[in-house]
Design a protein around this motif. Structure first.
Motif, PDB file in Angstrom:
ATOM      1  N   GLU A  94      74.066  69.054  68.528  1.00 41.17           N
ATOM      2  CA  GLU A  94      73.060  69.728  69.358  1.00 41.17           C
ATOM      3  C   GLU A  94      71.692  69.093  69.162  1.00 41.17           C
ATOM      4  N   ARG A  95      71.340  68.770  67.931  1.00 35.09           N
ATOM      5  CA  ARG A  95      70.051  68.143  67.652  1.00 35.09           C
ATOM      6  C   ARG A  95      69.937  66.778  68.327  1.00 35.09           C
ATOM      7  N   LEU A  96      71.046  66.075  68.382  1.00 38.86           N
ATOM      8  CA  LEU A  96      71.035  64.724  68.932  1.00 38.86           C
ATOM      9  C   LEU A  96      71.056  64.722  70.458  1.00 38.86           C
ATOM     10  N   VAL A  97      71.772  65.688  71.062  1.00 36.95           N
ATOM     11  CA  VAL A  97      72.047  65.627  72.497  1.00 36.95           C
ATOM     12  C   VAL A  97      71.216  66.594  73.323  1.00 36.95           C
ATOM     13  N   VAL A  98      70.971  67.802  72.818  1.00 37.78           N
ATOM     14  CA  VAL A  98      70.359  68.846  73.655  1.00 37.78           C
ATOM     15  C   VAL A  98      68.929  68.513  74.082  1.00 37.78           C
ATOM     16  N   PRO A  99      68.010  68.134  73.181  1.00 38.36           N
ATOM     17  CA  PRO A  99      66.666  67.790  73.667  1.00 38.36           C
ATOM     18  C   PRO A  99      66.683  66.662  74.695  1.00 38.36           C
ATOM     19  N   ALA A 100      67.591  65.716  74.508  1.00 37.19           N
ATOM     20  CA  ALA A 100      67.698  64.617  75.463  1.00 37.19           C
ATOM     21  C   ALA A 100      68.180  65.107  76.820  1.00 37.19           C
ATOM     22  N   PHE A 101      69.034  66.127  76.843  1.00 36.52           N
ATOM     23  CA  PHE A 101      69.522  66.692  78.100  1.00 36.52           C
ATOM     24  C   PHE A 101      68.350  67.198  78.943  1.00 36.52           C
ATOM     25  N   VAL A 102      67.445  67.933  78.317  1.00 40.39           N
ATOM     26  CA  VAL A 102      66.279  68.455  79.036  1.00 40.39           C
ATOM     27  C   VAL A 102      65.322  67.314  79.390  1.00 40.39           C
ATOM     28  N   TYR A 103      65.176  66.356  78.503  1.00 41.35           N
ATOM     29  CA  TYR A 103      64.325  65.183  78.743  1.00 41.35           C
ATOM     30  C   TYR A 103      64.802  64.400  79.967  1.00 41.35           C
ATOM     31  N   PHE A 104      66.104  64.141  80.055  1.00 40.97           N
ATOM     32  CA  PHE A 104      66.646  63.411  81.200  1.00 40.97           C
ATOM     33  C   PHE A 104      66.500  64.216  82.491  1.00 40.97           C
ATOM     34  N   PHE A 105      66.699  65.544  82.398  1.00 50.50           N
ATOM     35  CA  PHE A 105      66.536  66.391  83.580  1.00 50.50           C
ATOM     36  C   PHE A 105      65.102  66.311  84.093  1.00 50.50           C
TER      37      PHE A 105
END
Length: 397
Positions: free
Chosen positions: A184-195
């Motif tokens: 979650e730490r690795l992927v979740v912030p990036a998910f919102v960043y890419f969105f």
């Protein structure tokens, strides 16, 4: 000569990547900033009525942490919650009634829509049923929120005040997703960043731009705008329903606002990479309109923008090419710098910023996997229902 040509190609590619990052930094709506929060608002003299619609399918695990927060809303006007139990097998509807009986607060109605007909995605069929139940109350606003979203006690009144003050037909907040496990730490912030990179929040709120998006976990929708845009019937086949909803409203002349949430949180855990992989891959190819050309462009673009910088640094160090190292490092630095605000928003350590290329590579693989699933007939999915092709009959899984 061959080695010089190869290094030269690396230098030129790294230069293009750096140019791309400078353009993204300055001209992509300042997507990397995280200060787009609920706009200035004042409380109305008379509070409009609101109906809250919650589509729920097998959500018994998260309801105890989310539903009581909706029922406990401190809202001065008339408000009511409609939870649509969409064929759950885990007692979602019964649990919702039990929680309402214990917690009290806003009145709760639990409905069931039956199986969705051909041409409808399951979630939107549930939303349609909930809106139909709410229509009898003639609300001025609808709050569409997912079953895993927990709201602060003043969430509804803040959303309504922002909508009334700004004249918005849609006010949506991107709930803060859970970030506890390593993945979650690795992927979740990036998910919102890419969105945010795809849909810069600042552009969404402007009248004269075509950019439109919403975050399905928290969407306040003016009922009149919903009828004018024929929501949800007009978007009944949409897999990415929140973006489709915002586009339908904005194309009809409505005003849309989207920003990051301060006190609206998702309680759904994604502890394993497989959980996050399914979350992304279920709709990634739909985002590309199921186009092989757009898929190829996306893969090349992700590689050029996110993967080239670290590759150029390594290749330059191996070949002794300072130009490749300098250009690659500069692009990597800009990339990491744009990611820092999102890491701070999620209260994560800043050393994760240089790892963004690795996370982007994971997203590249997820996108390709989404396309493979589509062409193998597995398609997008929501809570066990799969949609191999637009308009296909749902297949219960």
């Amino acid at each position: 000569m061959g080695q010089t040509a190869r290094v030269s190609a690396v230098v030129w590619t790294a230069a293009v990547s750096l140019a791309a990052w400078l353009w993204l930094l300055l001209f992509q709506g300042f997507f990397w900033r995280t200060d787009v929060r609920l706009p200035a608002r004042r409380e109305p003299e008379a509070w409009p009525s609101v109906c809250v619609v919650v589509p729920a399918r097998d959500e018994a695990a998260v309801l105890p942490a989310s539903l009581p927060s909706l029922l406990a809303q401190d809202y001065p006007g008339r408000a009511e919650v409609f939870l649509v139990d969409d064929g759950s097998t885990d007692g979602t509807g019964e649990l919702a009634r039990e929680l309402a009986g214990r917690a009290g607060g806003l009145p709760l109605t639990v409905g069931s829509p039956g199986e969705p007909p051909a041409g409808w995605t399951g979630k939107l069929w549930a939303v349609r049923h909930g809106i139909g139940l709410a229509r009898a109350r003639a609300p001025e606003y609808l709050l569409l929120t997912d079953a895993d979203i927990a709201h602060a006690p003043d969430s509804l009144r803040r959303l309504v005040a922002a909508a009334r003050t700004g004249g918005f037909d849609v006010v949506s907040q991107m709930a803060r997703l859970r970030v506890e496990s390593v993945w979650e730490r690795l992927v979740v912030p990036a998910f919102v960043y890419f969105f945010a990179q795809l849909y810069p929040f600042r552009r969404i709120g402007r009248r004269r731009t075509r950019t439109a998006a919403a975050a399905g976990g928290c969407v306040l929708l003016r009922a009149e705008a919903a009828e004018r845009a024929r929501i949800p019937d007009a978007i009944r086949q949409a897999v990415i329903d929140d973006v489709a909803l915002a586009r339908a409203v904005k194309s009809g002349g409505g005003r849309v606002w989207l920003g990051l949430a301060d006190r609206v949180d998702s309680v759904r855990p994604y502890p394993r990479l497989d959980d996050l992989w399914r979350m992304v891959s279920r709709s990634a190819y739909a985002q590309l309109r199921h186009s092989p050309v757009l898929l190829a462009v996306t893969v090349v673009g992700l590689a050029l923008v996110y993967l080239v910088p670290p590759v150029a640094v390594v290749a330059g160090l191996v070949a002794g090419d300072r130009g490749a190292v300098a250009l690659g490092a500069a692009a990597w630095l800009v990339m990491a710098g744009t990611y820092v605000p999102m890491l701070r928003y999620y209260r994560q350590p800043l050393w994760l910023a240089p790892l963004l290329p690795f996370t982007a590579f994971l997203y590249l693989l997820m996108t390709v996997d989404s396309a493979v699933r589509h062409y193998r007939g597995r398609g997008a999915a929501w809570k066990g229902r799969t949609y191999p092709r637009p308009g296909a009959l749902p297949d219960e899984g």
